[in-house]
Design a protein around this motif. Structure first.
Motif: not given
Length: 622
Positions: A8, A11, A105
């Motif tokens: 990501y 996150p 994540r």
């Protein structure tokens, strides 16, 4: 978010107040993936649930001898089969994607928190628990996210099928509509006990993991003192406790599974018994009876996901609680910073202890308590609280930051503070890889690897690495094993010192950098560090006379505050408390010294002779 798009870019900021709130936050951030899974799951489950209606229509077509209706029913069943296959394929794909992206994540959040806290993390959370959170707990949290993908579709399907049966054949549909919710909630009274047993099992597993991690980390020491069998017995007992807890947890879940099989069977018996009576009375057709029976039989398929979501939540809740605990830890200073991202220069001052390290000087700090010295070293880098301060989130006095060049470290951005002050603790970690990769760290570029290795006296380390590597002659390409386990303690210390010297920070804080090195090598290291760090601020926590004699100034810290400041030679003759720490002088020896000095014209005491001998050894070695 697709798997190929990981990691990501950001996150996010987790809700780490509790385990359930962290799971809820994670679910909200996976909303797009959950909606996709719901759509494909509805396609799959509704197609499966439509099969009983197709079977009922086919049976009734045979009873009515209608070939056209039978052919249409066959085509409908073929369409349902295609939808089942497509829905199952895409549901599995989407659910696993949700699992992996959620786990990624959480791992990114944990990595970011670990980087933020640095070495202070393991002082606030056990190392074994950190390992458990970043491995097994992440997997269980991902499992819950994946289970939600299936459960949501299964729950909607159960509601739709019950409503359809109530409309299609009210006499039997009402029984199904009442019985299925009972099946869904029948195991709820058992879930708290199952959850407690799962929590207990996970707690035991975490302790066993922590014990194993500590044992592996201290394996060299254990072998040296012959303690392998002792720690093996401890781990064996911890492992057996985990096994017994797992068996107790499995018994409860097997009971829940048995109930999930028994109750649908009883519901099916009730439907068939009532349906046969209605068919004999002519109130329903044979095809309708087959349809309801088949629907009840197939309802056990989506109902299994009710058990799965209960099990996934029971196992993921303690995992989420542990993850939230780690993610809720905060740096004792402001990680965002309020000043410009410029590395300040000047004196380093700690207002809590009164420790002052003048700019461009080599300052040695003597502290009788090694643990207190480690905490103070971390505090100088902005990683830990000072004595008497409260942890974040608790009531009490506000943290007073260390000041560098008149600028508090907690007012600097984290990256800037880390660039300004580098702390090497007493047990530095060497990552696996080549020596070139080990020394490839963010640096000013003013100190070469050769100069740093020379100052740290790593010549024999390079020879050992070259001899241990069969495929290269360049020591920079030789591999360093994980945590440098193939090297001695002194060799690991010197490589870590060289790595710190290469970075060339504005302030370098070293905590016992030569505790595992012999005296002759230690003296050469002291001279090399002093020469290489000329014009830079260096703080060394040590009680070694060889290092102390090379320092520009020596600071004695006792009970959390500076007691006295001077040179090594001044303090060793004029400060009894300093002499106690540096020479390990006992109370009886001190009393003997006082008696010797009290005798007029008497000879020097044994302690004075020892001190003179130490000073002579320092001069000869240097």
């Amino acid at each position: 978010m697709q798997i190929q798009d990981l990691p990501y870019p950001d996150p996010g900021v987790p809700d780490a107040h509790s385990g359930p709130r962290f799971l809820w936050w994670l679910g909200r951030n996976q909303l797009g993936g959950q909606l996709k899974a719901l759509a494909w799951g509805l396609l799959h489950f509704l197609a499966v649930s439509a099969l009983p209606f197709c079977v009922g229509l086919a049976v009734q077509s045979v009873v009515d001898r209608s070939g056209t209706r039978l052919a249409l029913t066959g085509a409908l069943m073929a369409g349902c089969g295609a939808c089942i296959a497509l829905g199952e394929l895409m549901l599995h794909r989407t659910a696993v994607t949700n699992w992996i992206t959620a786990a990624a994540r959480v791992q990114q959040l944990l990595a970011r928190r670990t980087a933020l806290l640095g070495s202070a993390l393991t002082r606030r959370v056990a190392a074994g628990e950190v390992v458990a959170v970043s491995t097994g707990d992440v997997e269980k949290i991902g499992w819950f996210v994946e289970a939600v993908s299936r459960f949501s579709a299964a729950a909607v399907t159960v509601v739709v099928v019950c409503a359809a049966l109530a409309v299609y054949q009210p006499a039997l549909g009402v029984i199904v509509a009442v019985g299925v919710p009972v099946l869904a909630v029948a195991v709820l009274p058992l879930l708290p006990r199952a959850t407690r047993r799962a929590d207990f099992q996970r707690e035991k597993a975490g302790r066993a993991t922590e014990l194993a991690s500590d044992t592996v980390a201290g394996l060299r020491v254990l072998r040296g003192i012959g303690g392998e069998e002792l720690f093996l017995d401890r781990y064996r007992r911890a492992s057996q406790e985990v096994r017994r807890a797992a068996v107790r947890s499995a018994r409860m879940w097997s009971l829940i599974s048995a109930i999930q099989v028994l109750l649908p069977g009883l519901l099916m018996i009730a439907v068939v018994w009532r349906g046969v009576q209605l068919a004999r009375d002519g109130r329903i057709e044979v095809g309708e009876l087959v349809t309801v029976y088949s629907a009840v039989m197939l309802l056990t398929y989506p109902l299994r996901h009710f058990e799965e979501i209960a099990m996934a939540y029971s196992f993921s809740r303690p995992s989420a609680r542990r993850a939230a605990r780690v993610l809720s830890l905060e740096r004792t200073v402001d990680s965002a910073g309020s000043l410009a991202a410029e590395v300040p220069g000047g004196d380093l001052y700690d207002p809590v202890t009164g420790l002052l390290a003048p700019a461009g000087r080599l300052t040695a700090v003597v502290c009788g308590d090694p643990d207190a010295a480690g905490l103070l070293a971390e505090r100088l880098g902005g990683h830990a609280s000072g004595p008497g301060e409260e942890a974040p989130g608790e009531s009490g006095p506000k943290s007073t930051s260390v000041v560098l060049g008149g600028v508090p470290l907690d007012e600097l951005p984290l990256e800037c503070a880390r660039t300004a002050v580098l702390v090497q603790d007493k047990d530095p970690v060497l990552l696996s890889g080549s020596l070139r990769e080990l020394l490839d760290v963010p640096a000013s570029g003013l100190v070469s690897a050769e100069a740093a290795l020379s100052a740290a006296q790593c010549g024999d380390v390079l020879d050992a690495l070259t001899q241990g590597s069969l495929d290269t002659e360049d020591p920079m390409d030789a591999r360093v094993t994980e945590r440098g386990r193939s090297l001695s303690g002194g060799q690991r210390q010197r490589l870590a010192l060289a790595r710190s010297l290469i970075t060339d920070p504005e302030v370098l804080v070293l905590d016992e950098p030569t505790s595992a090195v012999d005296s002759h090598t230690e003296a050469r290291i002291a001279d090399g560090v002093r020469s290489l760090r000329a014009g830079r601020t260096t703080v060394v926590f040590t009680s070694s006379p060889l290092l102390l004699d090379h320092a520009d100034r020596v600071v004695l810290v006792s009970e959390g505050e500076v007691v006295t400041v001077g040179t090594h030679r001044e303090l060793v003759h004029g400060e009894p408390r300093y002499r106690d720490v540096v020479t390990r002088e006992t109370g009886e020896e001190a009393a003997g010294e006082a008696r010797g000095r009290a005798v007029p014209g008497g000879v020097a005491s044994d302690d004075e002779a020892v001190l003179d001998g130490v000073l002579e050894e320092i001069e000869e070695t240097a």
